[in-house]
Design a protein around this motif. Structure first.
Motif, PDB file in Angstrom:
ATOM      1  N   TRP A  32       1.133  -1.135  -0.135  1.00 30.69           N
ATOM      2  CA  TRP A  32       0.434  -0.239  -0.014  1.00 30.69           C
ATOM      3  C   TRP A  32       0.666   1.396   0.347  1.00 30.69           C
ATOM      4  CZ3 TRP A  32      -3.637  -2.014   5.015  1.00 30.69           C
ATOM      5  CH2 TRP A  32      -4.199  -2.762   4.287  1.00 30.69           C
ATOM      6  N   ASN A  33       0.509   2.096  -1.128  1.00 29.50           N
ATOM      7  CA  ASN A  33       1.231   3.474  -0.389  1.00 29.50           C
ATOM      8  C   ASN A  33       0.278   4.803  -1.190  1.00 29.50           C
ATOM      9  OD1 ASN A  33       3.904   1.739  -1.309  1.00 29.50           O
ATOM     10  ND2 ASN A  33       3.295   1.777  -2.840  1.00 29.50           N
ATOM     11  N   PRO A  34      -0.729   4.975   0.278  1.00 23.99           N
ATOM     12  CA  PRO A  34      -1.434   6.009   0.217  1.00 23.99           C
ATOM     13  C   PRO A  34      -0.682   6.949   0.242  1.00 23.99           C
ATOM     14  CG  PRO A  34      -1.662   5.043   2.100  1.00 23.99           C
ATOM     15  CD  PRO A  34      -0.466   3.895   1.246  1.00 23.99           C
ATOM     16  N   PRO A  35      -1.616   7.839  -0.172  1.00 21.06           N
ATOM     17  CA  PRO A  35      -0.964   9.384   0.686  1.00 21.06           C
ATOM     18  C   PRO A  35      -1.144   9.530   2.312  1.00 21.06           C
ATOM     19  CG  PRO A  35      -2.836   9.585  -0.157  1.00 21.06           C
ATOM     20  CD  PRO A  35      -2.845   8.255  -0.327  1.00 21.06           C
ATOM     21  N   HIS A  36       0.754  10.527   2.388  1.00 20.19           N
ATOM     22  CA  HIS A  36       0.882  10.906   3.939  1.00 20.19           C
ATOM     23  C   HIS A  36      -0.453  11.566   4.478  1.00 20.19           C
ATOM     24  CE1 HIS A  36       2.626  12.448   7.719  1.00 20.19           C
ATOM     25  NE2 HIS A  36       2.531  10.922   8.191  1.00 20.19           N
ATOM     26  N   CYS A  37      -1.608  10.909   5.273  1.00 20.46           N
ATOM     27  CA  CYS A  37      -2.535  12.473   5.727  1.00 20.46           C
ATOM     28  C   CYS A  37      -2.323  13.018   7.218  1.00 20.46           C
ATOM     29  CB  CYS A  37      -3.641  11.248   5.588  1.00 20.46           C
ATOM     30  SG  CYS A  37      -4.440  10.926   4.082  1.00 20.46           S
ATOM     31  N   GLY A  38      -1.131  13.073   7.441  1.00 18.19           N
ATOM     32  CA  GLY A  38      -0.643  13.597   8.918  1.00 18.19           C
ATOM     33  C   GLY A  38      -0.329  12.869   9.604  1.00 18.19           C
ATOM     34  N   ASP A  39      -0.754  12.816  11.257  1.00 17.98           N
ATOM     35  CA  ASP A  39      -0.782  12.544  12.654  1.00 17.98           C
ATOM     36  C   ASP A  39      -1.961  12.056  12.865  1.00 17.98           C
ATOM     37  OD1 ASP A  39       2.180  12.870  11.907  1.00 17.98           O
ATOM     38  OD2 ASP A  39       2.293  14.613  13.377  1.00 17.98           O
ATOM     39  N   ILE A  40      -1.553  10.448  13.858  1.00 18.75           N
ATOM     40  CA  ILE A  40      -3.011  10.705  14.238  1.00 18.75           C
ATOM     41  C   ILE A  40      -2.502  10.073  16.105  1.00 18.75           C
ATOM     42  CG2 ILE A  40      -2.932   8.278  14.144  1.00 18.75           C
ATOM     43  CD1 ILE A  40      -5.833   7.557  14.442  1.00 18.75           C
ATOM     44  N   ASP A  41      -3.420  11.268  16.835  1.00 22.19           N
ATOM     45  CA  ASP A  41      -2.854  10.959  18.147  1.00 22.19           C
ATOM     46  C   ASP A  41      -2.392   9.587  18.650  1.00 22.19           C
ATOM     47  OD1 ASP A  41      -1.803  11.874  21.152  1.00 22.19           O
ATOM     48  OD2 ASP A  41      -3.686  13.203  21.150  1.00 22.19           O
ATOM     49  N   ILE A  42      -1.830   9.069  18.214  1.00 28.27           N
ATOM     50  CA  ILE A  42      -1.797   6.999  19.367  1.00 28.27           C
ATOM     51  C   ILE A  42       0.800   7.089  19.382  1.00 28.27           C
ATOM     52  CG2 ILE A  42      -1.147   4.825  18.360  1.00 28.27           C
ATOM     53  CD1 ILE A  42      -3.828   5.145  16.757  1.00 28.27           C
ATOM     54  N   CYS A  43       0.200   6.654  20.613  1.00 28.86           N
ATOM     55  CA  CYS A  43       1.622   6.382  20.643  1.00 28.86           C
ATOM     56  C   CYS A  43       1.717   5.230  21.467  1.00 28.86           C
ATOM     57  CB  CYS A  43       1.948   7.199  22.082  1.00 28.86           C
ATOM     58  SG  CYS A  43       3.450   7.048  22.961  1.00 28.86           S
ATOM     59  N   ILE A  44       2.546   4.353  21.333  1.00 28.19           N
ATOM     60  CA  ILE A  44       2.912   3.076  22.078  1.00 28.19           C
ATOM     61  C   ILE A  44       4.258   3.243  22.933  1.00 28.19           C
ATOM     62  CG2 ILE A  44       3.866   0.975  21.353  1.00 28.19           C
ATOM     63  CD1 ILE A  44       2.702   1.326  18.231  1.00 28.19           C
ATOM     64  N   ARG A  45       3.945   3.686  24.117  1.00 29.40           N
ATOM     65  CA  ARG A  45       4.900   3.079  24.977  1.00 29.40           C
ATOM     66  C   ARG A  45       5.972   2.976  25.168  1.00 29.40           C
ATOM     67  NH1 ARG A  45       0.939   5.181  30.181  1.00 29.40           N
ATOM     68  NH2 ARG A  45       1.723   2.810  30.537  1.00 29.40           N
ATOM     69  N   ARG A  46       6.795   3.115  25.941  1.00 30.34           N
ATOM     70  CA  ARG A  46       8.156   1.892  26.346  1.00 30.34           C
ATOM     71  C   ARG A  46       7.468   0.953  26.994  1.00 30.34           C
ATOM     72  NH1 ARG A  46      12.742   3.779  25.789  1.00 30.34           N
ATOM     73  NH2 ARG A  46      12.690   5.563  25.681  1.00 30.34           N
ATOM     74  N   ASP A  47       6.598   1.272  27.481  1.00 23.52           N
ATOM     75  CA  ASP A  47       6.130  -0.218  28.351  1.00 23.52           C
ATOM     76  C   ASP A  47       5.593  -1.153  27.529  1.00 23.52           C
ATOM     77  OD1 ASP A  47       3.421   1.274  28.327  1.00 23.52           O
ATOM     78  OD2 ASP A  47       3.508   1.299  30.603  1.00 23.52           O
ATOM     79  N   GLY A  48       4.597  -1.012  25.921  1.00 25.53           N
ATOM     80  CA  GLY A  48       3.696  -2.043  25.402  1.00 25.53           C
ATOM     81  C   GLY A  48       2.242  -0.679  25.666  1.00 25.53           C
ATOM     82  N   VAL A  49       1.904  -0.670  25.987  1.00 23.19           N
ATOM     83  CA  VAL A  49       1.055   0.201  26.187  1.00 23.19           C
ATOM     84  C   VAL A  49       0.171   0.865  25.044  1.00 23.19           C
ATOM     85  CG1 VAL A  49      -1.053   1.636  27.649  1.00 23.19           C
ATOM     86  CG2 VAL A  49       0.980   0.163  28.910  1.00 23.19           C
ATOM     87  N   TRP A  50      -0.863   0.899  24.420  1.00 24.82           N
ATOM     88  CA  TRP A  50      -1.116   1.401  23.365  1.00 24.82           C
ATOM     89  C   TRP A  50      -2.036   2.382  24.314  1.00 24.82           C
ATOM     90  CZ3 TRP A  50      -1.591   0.518  17.592  1.00 24.82           C
ATOM     91  CH2 TRP A  50      -0.188  -0.327  17.732  1.00 24.82           C
ATOM     92  N   LEU A  51      -1.964   4.170  23.061  1.00 22.36           N
ATOM     93  CA  LEU A  51      -2.583   5.225  24.094  1.00 22.36           C
ATOM     94  C   LEU A  51      -3.273   5.709  22.921  1.00 22.36           C
ATOM     95  CD1 LEU A  51       0.370   6.856  26.256  1.00 22.36           C
ATOM     96  CD2 LEU A  51      -1.987   5.470  27.120  1.00 22.36           C
TER      97      LEU A  51
END
Length: 188
Positions: A32-51
């Protein structure tokens, strides 16, 4: 590239794209090569928790779904669908290796998102050691350019399984040899 009017975007598109992987299969994000649409407020923390928006994503099924459309590109980590690419933050590595078993000459790992990986030539174990603290930072290749941090208890299990060669602790899996660190130095 035009996007069909009925196409979903954002989290809905990510979830829909991920469902294209029946069972434990993975969608073909590398195609898949879609256009970059920006950021989404998802973070994978160092301890593995997805926010998402600083709140933990509490449903393991949803985290698993998102992990199937995760990709690391030269500009960073992103969730990819056929129609869009959204950048996310990853504090360390995106996955954690949370279990290991040794059977039939291979080390088999399970990640925190349910991936099963057999260490070997295609899925190496690497250990970087902090030059100041001497603390090991072990990792396992999962897929593409995605790695799992080997959890401390799992690393201790590997050390227990290790043999000594040339003053180094080593483990073997699927015909490959991986150094864990110097023998006699212990692990932090």
């Amino acid at each position: 590239m035009s996007v069909p009017a009925d196409s979903k975007t954002g989290l809905a598109a990510v979830a829909e794209a991920a469902t294209q992987a029946p069972g434990r299969g993975l969608p073909p994000v590398h195609l898949w090569n879609p256009p970059h649409c920006g950021d989404i407020d998802i973070c994978i923390r160092r301890d593995g928790v997805w926010l998402h928006e600083n709140s933990p994503i509490g449903r393991p099924e949803l985290v698993r779904l998102f992990s199937t459309v995760l990709r690391k590109d030269p500009d960073g980590y992103c969730l990819v669908t056929p129609v869009e690419k959204l950048s996310i933050r990853v504090e360390d590595l995106p996955f954690r290796a949370v279990a290991v078993t040794a059977e039939q000459g291979a080390l088999r790992f399970v990640t925190d998102v349910g991936d099963e990986v057999e260490a070997g030539p295609d899925h190496p174990i690497r250990v970087h050691t902090d030059p100041v603290t001497g603390e090991p930072s072990p990792a396992l290749h999962v897929r593409a350019d995605l790695w799992a941090r080997i959890a401390r208890p799992v690393f201790y299990e590997l050390v227990e399984m290790a043999g000594v060669e040339d003053d180094r602790l080593v483990v073997r899996s699927a015909g490959a040899t991986f150094a864990l660190g110097p023998a006699g130095a212990g692990v932090a």
